[in-house]
Design a protein around this motif. Structure first.
Motif, PDB file in Angstrom:
ATOM      1  N   GLN A 155      22.253 -55.129  10.462  1.00 49.29           N
ATOM      2  CA  GLN A 155      20.938 -53.951  11.026  1.00 49.29           C
ATOM      3  C   GLN A 155      19.931 -55.056  11.587  1.00 49.29           C
ATOM      4  OE1 GLN A 155      19.821 -50.628   9.035  1.00 49.29           O
ATOM      5  NE2 GLN A 155      21.680 -50.207   8.651  1.00 49.29           N
ATOM      6  N   HIS A 179      17.335 -47.419  11.142  1.00 48.96           N
ATOM      7  CA  HIS A 179      18.038 -46.454  10.633  1.00 48.96           C
ATOM      8  C   HIS A 179      16.780 -45.454  10.355  1.00 48.96           C
ATOM      9  CE1 HIS A 179      18.737 -48.333   6.425  1.00 48.96           C
ATOM     10  NE2 HIS A 179      17.347 -48.512   6.822  1.00 48.96           N
ATOM     11  N   SER A 181      16.856 -43.934   7.429  1.00 52.21           N
ATOM     12  CA  SER A 181      16.700 -43.920   6.088  1.00 52.21           C
ATOM     13  C   SER A 181      15.258 -44.290   5.582  1.00 52.21           C
ATOM     14  CB  SER A 181      17.594 -44.945   5.420  1.00 52.21           C
ATOM     15  OG  SER A 181      19.231 -44.780   5.992  1.00 52.21           O
ATOM     16  N   GLN A 184      13.067 -41.558   4.166  1.00 55.49           N
ATOM     17  CA  GLN A 184      13.597 -40.998   3.032  1.00 55.49           C
ATOM     18  C   GLN A 184      12.509 -41.511   1.920  1.00 55.49           C
ATOM     19  OE1 GLN A 184      17.201 -42.003   0.857  1.00 55.49           O
ATOM     20  NE2 GLN A 184      18.485 -41.890   2.885  1.00 55.49           N
ATOM     21  N   ARG A 205      18.775 -51.398  17.093  1.00 58.10           N
ATOM     22  CA  ARG A 205      19.723 -52.093  16.512  1.00 58.10           C
ATOM     23  C   ARG A 205      19.981 -53.180  17.538  1.00 58.10           C
ATOM     24  NH1 ARG A 205      23.997 -49.639  12.171  1.00 58.10           N
ATOM     25  NH2 ARG A 205      22.063 -48.169  11.390  1.00 58.10           N
ATOM     26  N   GLN A 219      19.586 -40.961  14.977  1.00 58.09           N
ATOM     27  CA  GLN A 219      20.301 -40.520  13.814  1.00 58.09           C
ATOM     28  C   GLN A 219      19.791 -39.254  13.450  1.00 58.09           C
ATOM     29  OE1 GLN A 219      20.033 -43.865  11.213  1.00 58.09           O
ATOM     30  NE2 GLN A 219      22.005 -44.519  11.676  1.00 58.09           N
ATOM     31  N   GLU A 221      19.131 -38.075   9.361  1.00 59.19           N
ATOM     32  CA  GLU A 221      19.003 -38.573   7.981  1.00 59.19           C
ATOM     33  C   GLU A 221      19.068 -37.290   7.104  1.00 59.19           C
ATOM     34  OE1 GLU A 221      19.311 -41.607   7.487  1.00 59.19           O
ATOM     35  OE2 GLU A 221      19.119 -42.004   5.225  1.00 59.19           O
ATOM     36  N   PHE A 259      26.701 -49.048   0.512  1.00 54.06           N
ATOM     37  CA  PHE A 259      25.133 -49.196   0.994  1.00 54.06           C
ATOM     38  C   PHE A 259      24.386 -49.321  -0.185  1.00 54.06           C
ATOM     39  CE2 PHE A 259      27.275 -45.752   3.466  1.00 54.06           C
ATOM     40  CZ  PHE A 259      27.107 -46.375   4.990  1.00 54.06           C
ATOM     41  N   TYR A 261      21.287 -48.560  -0.715  1.00 52.71           N
ATOM     42  CA  TYR A 261      20.371 -47.444  -1.497  1.00 52.71           C
ATOM     43  C   TYR A 261      21.047 -46.304  -1.899  1.00 52.71           C
ATOM     44  CZ  TYR A 261      21.199 -47.435   3.522  1.00 52.71           C
ATOM     45  OH  TYR A 261      21.703 -47.131   4.648  1.00 52.71           O
ATOM     46  N   THR A 262      22.509 -46.415  -1.910  1.00 56.74           N
ATOM     47  CA  THR A 262      23.382 -45.359  -2.869  1.00 56.74           C
ATOM     48  C   THR A 262      24.326 -46.028  -3.668  1.00 56.74           C
ATOM     49  OG1 THR A 262      24.492 -45.249  -0.675  1.00 56.74           O
ATOM     50  CG2 THR A 262      23.134 -43.587  -0.965  1.00 56.74           C
ATOM     51  N   GLY A 287      27.376 -42.182   7.243  1.00 54.66           N
ATOM     52  CA  GLY A 287      27.460 -42.754   5.747  1.00 54.66           C
ATOM     53  C   GLY A 287      26.625 -41.923   4.801  1.00 54.66           C
ATOM     54  N   CYS A 288      27.251 -42.139   3.510  1.00 52.96           N
ATOM     55  CA  CYS A 288      26.355 -41.386   2.346  1.00 52.96           C
ATOM     56  C   CYS A 288      26.515 -41.571   1.119  1.00 52.96           C
ATOM     57  CB  CYS A 288      26.909 -39.722   2.583  1.00 52.96           C
ATOM     58  SG  CYS A 288      28.615 -39.661   2.002  1.00 52.96           S
ATOM     59  N   GLY A 289      25.887 -41.022   0.101  1.00 53.40           N
ATOM     60  CA  GLY A 289      25.863 -41.503  -1.020  1.00 53.40           C
ATOM     61  C   GLY A 289      24.997 -40.839  -2.014  1.00 53.40           C
ATOM     62  N   ALA A 310      22.131 -38.873  -0.391  1.00 50.99           N
ATOM     63  CA  ALA A 310      21.467 -38.895   1.100  1.00 50.99           C
ATOM     64  C   ALA A 310      22.769 -39.247   2.057  1.00 50.99           C
ATOM     65  CB  ALA A 310      20.580 -40.148   1.001  1.00 50.99           C
ATOM     66  N   PHE A 311      22.538 -39.130   3.444  1.00 46.29           N
ATOM     67  CA  PHE A 311      23.463 -39.432   4.188  1.00 46.29           C
ATOM     68  C   PHE A 311      22.871 -39.558   5.609  1.00 46.29           C
ATOM     69  CE2 PHE A 311      22.658 -34.515   4.779  1.00 46.29           C
ATOM     70  CZ  PHE A 311      22.191 -34.834   6.047  1.00 46.29           C
ATOM     71  N   GLY A 312      23.527 -40.324   6.642  1.00 43.83           N
ATOM     72  CA  GLY A 312      22.741 -40.641   8.049  1.00 43.83           C
ATOM     73  C   GLY A 312      24.015 -40.404   9.173  1.00 43.83           C
TER      74      GLY A 312
HETATM   75  N1  DAH Z   1      21.507 -45.915   7.134  1.00 44.48           N
HETATM   76  C1  DAH Z   1      22.879 -45.744   7.334  1.00 44.48           C
HETATM   77  C2  DAH Z   1      23.139 -46.436   8.655  1.00 44.48           C
HETATM   78  O1  DAH Z   1      22.444 -46.344   9.560  1.00 44.48           O
HETATM   79  C3  DAH Z   1      23.655 -44.557   7.237  1.00 44.48           C
HETATM   80  C4  DAH Z   1      23.366 -44.024   5.721  1.00 44.48           C
HETATM   81  C5  DAH Z   1      24.243 -44.450   4.699  1.00 44.48           C
HETATM   82  C6  DAH Z   1      22.319 -43.271   5.372  1.00 44.48           C
HETATM   83  C7  DAH Z   1      24.085 -43.924   3.495  1.00 44.48           C
HETATM   84  C8  DAH Z   1      22.042 -42.908   4.218  1.00 44.48           C
HETATM   85  C9  DAH Z   1      23.041 -43.168   3.145  1.00 44.48           C
HETATM   86  O2  DAH Z   1      21.413 -42.035   3.883  1.00 44.48           O
HETATM   87  O3  DAH Z   1      23.005 -42.617   2.050  1.00 44.48           O
HETATM   88  O4  DAH Z   1      24.168 -47.030   8.836  1.00 44.48           O
END
Ligand code: DAH
Length: 342
Positions: A155, A179, A181, A184, A205, A219, A221, A259, A261-262, A287-289, A310-312
């Motif tokens: 990144q 991102h 994120s 959040q 990026r 994205q 989020e 990731f 943060y997850t 992505g998520c978790g 969370a996810f993105g």
């Molecule tokens: N920030 C990640 C990306 O840009 C995507 C992502 C993954 C967001 C996991 C999330 C997460 O909130 O929980 O590739």
């Protein structure tokens, strides 16, 4: 008395000439020849001085009345001629078809974003926003990604020149967010749980442009924080939204991933008839978790009490899938032949 008798016929001639002026230029010229500095009427007025005391009042009155009449005639003729000049030379053919003004449209990425937002709104998510010029803390550190973390490599982004007086405060490192994120963190810093937000936005990026990557993209989020939140909620939510967007034949699967943060973390794969038609079984889409307890600690949420996920998603990916577009760069070229189709 000669002078008084001159006024009326002179005025009549002037009126006739003014009203006969064929265009604005001619009118100005006629005006000059009568009431300009050397005009015939002006000359007459100058002669007032030569009259006797007894004659002056009557003559003055008459001349003034005549002058007012001339000026009124001038104005009305000018308006007439101006109108005439503004009208089309050819008569208008009202039977010709009209010219329809082309209506603008929302960009396909905006349309897809709106649809995603609409789907999430149905299940109670609010839209949050954050800055594209972000600081390193919100983009990385607070997301449990310290400076030496290898996840930063993928990144890389543009860093901005540091500003401020380094003596007064340590300079803040600013960058173009990689991102959404980061939002959040900004939201959790500001509000107490529970949280249920989505964040559509632009990210940056160090990616070379090719058919599926661009240094700027978008994205969405998502962040959900409450008590007793589970991966099952996450999966159900993502499935609901994708079915809203892409139809009922959508299937998604979660694949373990990492990731910072997850924990646990997953990548979300997606499939439907279109993906199969493209000769693929699954497409990676997000992505998520479950939110990492360290992230909750950082923003001051008690990880013993609160849970969350969370996810993105990449919006371009979804738009490409939805419309069967195979080159991401088409979205940014603003070629109307492309844009017209959505
Ligand atoms: N920030 C990640 C990306 O840009 C995507 C992502 C993954 C967001 C996991 C999330 C997460 O909130 O929980 O590739």
């Amino acid at each position: 008395m000669g002078f008084l008798n001159d006024i009326e016929p002179l005025k009549q001639t002037a009126l006739t000439e003014l009203n006969a002026a064929p265009d604005l230029a001619a009118l100005e010229q006629t005006k000059g020849s009568w009431i300009g500095p050397n005009g015939k009427f002006t000359t007459l007025m100058k002669q007032l001085g030569t009259l006797s005391k007894e004659e002056k009042p009557a003559a003055g009155k008459l001349i003034n009345a005549a002058k007012i009449e001339l000026e009124a005639a001038l104005t009305s003729r000018r308006e007439e001629l101006e109108l005439k000049a503004a009208l089309p030379k050819e008569p208008t053919d009202f039977t010709l078809p009209g010219r329809r003004r082309a209506l603008g449209k929302l960009h396909p990425l905006t349309q897809v974003t709106d649809d995603i937002v609409r789907a999430f709104r149905k299940i109670g998510f609010a839209v949050a926003d954050g800055p594209e010029i972000e600081d390193e803390y919100h983009c990385f550190d607070a997301l449990n990604t310290p400076a030496d973390h290898p996840a930063r490599d993928s990144q890389d982004t543009f860093y901005l020149a540091k500003t401020g007086n380094p003596q007064a405060a340590p300079p803040i490192s600013q960058l173009l967010r990689t991102h959404t994120s980061s939002v959040q963190i900004r939201v959790m810093e500001k509000q107490a749980p529970p949280v249920r937000i989505i964040v559509p936005g632009r990210v940056y990026r160090r990616d070379n442009a090719d058919a599926t990557h661009n240094p700027t993209f978008h994205q969405i989020e998502g962040l959900y924080v409450d008590k007793n939140v589970t991966v099952g909620d996450l999966k159900g939510t993502v499935e609901f939204v994708f079915r809203e967007l892409m139809g009922d034949d959508v299937k998604i699967r979660f694949r373990p991933h990492y990731f910072s943060y997850t924990e646990p973390s997953y990548e979300i794969d997606f499939t439907n008839a279109l993906v199969k038609k493209m000769g693929k079984d699954w497409l990676e889409i997000a992505g998520c978790g479950m939110v990492h307890p360290q992230v909750f600690e950082t923003v001051g949420y008690d990880p013993e009490v609160w849970t969350g996920w969370a996810f993105g998603f990449g919006i371009e990916r979804i738009a490409m899938l939805r419309y069967g577009i195979n080159d991401i760069r088409l979205f940014y070229e603003n070629d109307v032949r492309f844009l017209k189709q959505f």
